[in-house]
Design a protein around this motif. Structure first.
Motif, PDB file in Angstrom:
ATOM      1  N   PRO A 183      -0.245 -51.000 -46.234  1.00 39.24           N
ATOM      2  CA  PRO A 183      -1.348 -51.302 -45.197  1.00 39.24           C
ATOM      3  C   PRO A 183      -0.897 -50.730 -43.832  1.00 39.24           C
ATOM      4  O   PRO A 183       0.059 -50.610 -43.236  1.00 39.24           O
ATOM      5  N   THR A 184      -2.020 -49.853 -43.404  1.00 42.02           N
ATOM      6  CA  THR A 184      -2.017 -49.393 -42.181  1.00 42.02           C
ATOM      7  C   THR A 184      -3.097 -49.925 -40.897  1.00 42.02           C
ATOM      8  O   THR A 184      -4.298 -49.879 -40.941  1.00 42.02           O
ATOM      9  N   PRO A 185      -2.495 -50.422 -39.908  1.00 44.29           N
ATOM     10  CA  PRO A 185      -3.054 -51.001 -38.811  1.00 44.29           C
ATOM     11  C   PRO A 185      -3.732 -49.989 -37.889  1.00 44.29           C
ATOM     12  O   PRO A 185      -3.498 -48.861 -37.614  1.00 44.29           O
ATOM     13  N   TYR A 186      -4.756 -50.424 -37.087  1.00 38.21           N
ATOM     14  CA  TYR A 186      -5.600 -49.683 -36.254  1.00 38.21           C
ATOM     15  C   TYR A 186      -6.534 -50.580 -35.446  1.00 38.21           C
ATOM     16  O   TYR A 186      -6.603 -51.640 -35.799  1.00 38.21           O
ATOM     17  N   THR A 187      -7.136 -49.901 -34.524  1.00 35.36           N
ATOM     18  CA  THR A 187      -8.039 -50.432 -33.694  1.00 35.36           C
ATOM     19  C   THR A 187      -9.540 -50.122 -33.958  1.00 35.36           C
ATOM     20  O   THR A 187      -9.506 -48.831 -33.994  1.00 35.36           O
ATOM     21  N   ASP A 188     -10.339 -51.098 -34.563  1.00 32.79           N
ATOM     22  CA  ASP A 188     -11.680 -50.593 -34.835  1.00 32.79           C
ATOM     23  C   ASP A 188     -12.744 -50.349 -33.466  1.00 32.79           C
ATOM     24  O   ASP A 188     -13.087 -51.342 -33.170  1.00 32.79           O
ATOM     25  N   VAL A 189     -12.705 -49.329 -33.103  1.00 28.58           N
ATOM     26  CA  VAL A 189     -13.952 -49.327 -31.637  1.00 28.58           C
ATOM     27  C   VAL A 189     -14.970 -49.692 -32.185  1.00 28.58           C
ATOM     28  O   VAL A 189     -15.917 -49.837 -30.907  1.00 28.58           O
ATOM     29  N   ALA A 190     -15.699 -49.803 -33.239  1.00 27.89           N
ATOM     30  CA  ALA A 190     -17.023 -50.114 -33.405  1.00 27.89           C
ATOM     31  C   ALA A 190     -17.250 -51.434 -33.308  1.00 27.89           C
ATOM     32  O   ALA A 190     -18.186 -51.806 -32.895  1.00 27.89           O
ATOM     33  N   PHE A 191     -16.281 -52.435 -33.484  1.00 29.95           N
ATOM     34  CA  PHE A 191     -16.274 -53.844 -33.077  1.00 29.95           C
ATOM     35  C   PHE A 191     -15.611 -54.144 -31.873  1.00 29.95           C
ATOM     36  O   PHE A 191     -14.972 -55.202 -31.741  1.00 29.95           O
ATOM     37  N   ASP A 192     -15.605 -53.385 -30.589  1.00 29.03           N
ATOM     38  CA  ASP A 192     -15.072 -53.763 -29.531  1.00 29.03           C
ATOM     39  C   ASP A 192     -13.507 -53.816 -29.566  1.00 29.03           C
ATOM     40  O   ASP A 192     -13.058 -54.884 -29.278  1.00 29.03           O
ATOM     41  N   LYS A 193     -13.042 -53.059 -30.350  1.00 34.11           N
ATOM     42  CA  LYS A 193     -11.579 -53.129 -30.417  1.00 34.11           C
ATOM     43  C   LYS A 193     -10.968 -54.230 -31.258  1.00 34.11           C
ATOM     44  O   LYS A 193     -10.070 -54.776 -30.994  1.00 34.11           O
ATOM     45  N   ALA A 194     -11.523 -54.565 -32.346  1.00 33.20           N
ATOM     46  CA  ALA A 194     -11.138 -55.403 -33.204  1.00 33.20           C
ATOM     47  C   ALA A 194      -9.883 -54.886 -33.885  1.00 33.20           C
ATOM     48  O   ALA A 194      -9.826 -53.587 -34.354  1.00 33.20           O
ATOM     49  N   ARG A 195      -9.042 -55.749 -34.172  1.00 33.51           N
ATOM     50  CA  ARG A 195      -7.772 -55.423 -34.959  1.00 33.51           C
ATOM     51  C   ARG A 195      -8.306 -55.257 -36.130  1.00 33.51           C
ATOM     52  O   ARG A 195      -8.821 -55.867 -36.869  1.00 33.51           O
ATOM     53  N   ALA A 196      -7.867 -54.138 -37.032  1.00 35.57           N
ATOM     54  CA  ALA A 196      -8.114 -53.727 -38.156  1.00 35.57           C
ATOM     55  C   ALA A 196      -7.066 -53.116 -39.364  1.00 35.57           C
ATOM     56  O   ALA A 196      -6.001 -52.783 -38.424  1.00 35.57           O
ATOM     57  N   CYS A 197      -7.129 -52.978 -40.462  1.00 44.05           N
ATOM     58  CA  CYS A 197      -6.209 -52.538 -41.421  1.00 44.05           C
ATOM     59  C   CYS A 197      -6.875 -51.723 -42.480  1.00 44.05           C
ATOM     60  O   CYS A 197      -7.731 -52.607 -43.015  1.00 44.05           O
ATOM     61  N   THR A 198      -6.396 -50.814 -43.140  1.00 41.49           N
ATOM     62  CA  THR A 198      -6.888 -50.230 -44.265  1.00 41.49           C
ATOM     63  C   THR A 198      -5.627 -50.142 -45.368  1.00 41.49           C
ATOM     64  O   THR A 198      -4.259 -50.066 -44.907  1.00 41.49           O
ATOM     65  N   ILE A 199      -6.124 -50.365 -46.341  1.00 40.82           N
ATOM     66  CA  ILE A 199      -5.048 -50.430 -47.754  1.00 40.82           C
ATOM     67  C   ILE A 199      -5.567 -49.750 -48.779  1.00 40.82           C
ATOM     68  O   ILE A 199      -6.798 -50.004 -49.303  1.00 40.82           O
ATOM     69  N   ARG A 200      -5.042 -48.393 -49.226  1.00 43.57           N
ATOM     70  CA  ARG A 200      -5.467 -47.910 -50.316  1.00 43.57           C
ATOM     71  C   ARG A 200      -4.867 -48.298 -51.668  1.00 43.57           C
ATOM     72  O   ARG A 200      -4.201 -48.702 -51.498  1.00 43.57           O
ATOM     73  N   GLY A 201      -5.864 -48.003 -52.669  1.00 42.22           N
ATOM     74  CA  GLY A 201      -5.426 -48.223 -54.161  1.00 42.22           C
ATOM     75  C   GLY A 201      -5.252 -46.731 -54.732  1.00 42.22           C
ATOM     76  O   GLY A 201      -6.109 -45.911 -54.771  1.00 42.22           O
ATOM     77  N   SER A 202      -4.080 -46.283 -54.907  1.00 37.08           N
ATOM     78  CA  SER A 202      -3.714 -44.857 -55.348  1.00 37.08           C
ATOM     79  C   SER A 202      -4.244 -44.774 -56.904  1.00 37.08           C
ATOM     80  O   SER A 202      -4.867 -43.876 -57.077  1.00 37.08           O
TER      81      SER A 202
END
Length: 196
Positions: A78-97
């Motif tokens: 899982p890769t954390p990041y800040t989602d600027v679209a939602f006023d800097k909401a905490r977000a995470c992406t997870i890929r399925g290879s």
């Protein structure tokens, strides 16, 4: 922040044509001197939530357990990041290879899920129940390689789940992506409920 900017950036950029054209079957261009009557519409409302699920202060990358990620075929770190679209909401992406899919979890804690029900959102929504909590399946016209599920977790907060095709050939149908988004949302809400 403008609602249109929030929704547009959150789901991705898509090209939209005019809402009304004279070439569409079954439509006619009104005469210039005709003034259309004002219409009113009511914004649909979601059913009440059974309780609130706390999102503030959580790490979105830890919501899904390792077992849940395996069940959902999300096998990358899982890769954390800040989602600027939602006023800097905490977000995470997870890929399925193996599946060629990408899931995103964002914890929105400064606005309610009803932003998706506004006419300004310019999306199609369908109400669903997500592990007993009210939610919405959100489809953006012109964006067929992704689907979102929004879960009403509390007053002025919601869990935003995005699920998209990571570049498969042929592409994964949007209906399948929406089912995937619902599965991720169900797992996330189940995990949040277990935290108390």
């Amino acid at each position: 922040m403008a609602l249109v900017a929030v929704v547009g950036v959150a789901l991705a950029t898509s090209t939209r044509g005019p809402i009304f054209t004279a070439n569409e079957p079954g439509t006619a261009t009104p005469a210039p001197h005709v003034i259309a009557p004002l219409t009113t519409s009511t914004t649909p409302t979601l059913p009440p939530r059974p309780s609130s699920l706390r999102l503030d202060g959580l790490d979105p990358c830890t919501i899904l357990t390792q077992s849940q990620r395996a069940d959902l075929s999300l096998d990358s770190t899982p890769t954390p990041y800040t989602d600027v679209a939602f006023d800097k909401a905490r977000a995470c992406t997870i890929r399925g290879s193996a599946s060629g899919t990408v899931a995103r979890l964002a914890l929105v804690v400064d606005m309610g899920v009803d932003v998706w029900l506004s006419d300004e959102a310019q999306v199609r929504t369908t109400q669903v129940s997500v592990a007993g909590w009210p939610g919405l399946v959100v489809r953006t016209p012109g964006l067929d390689d992704a689907c979102n599920v929004e879960v009403d977790t509390g007053q002025d907060q919601f869990l935003d789940i995005g699920f998209r095709d990571g570049g498969n050939t042929p592409p994964i149908p949007q209906n399948t992506l929406c089912l995937g988004a619902q599965r991720v949302a169900e797992a996330a809400v189940t995990s949040l409920k277990a935290r108390g």
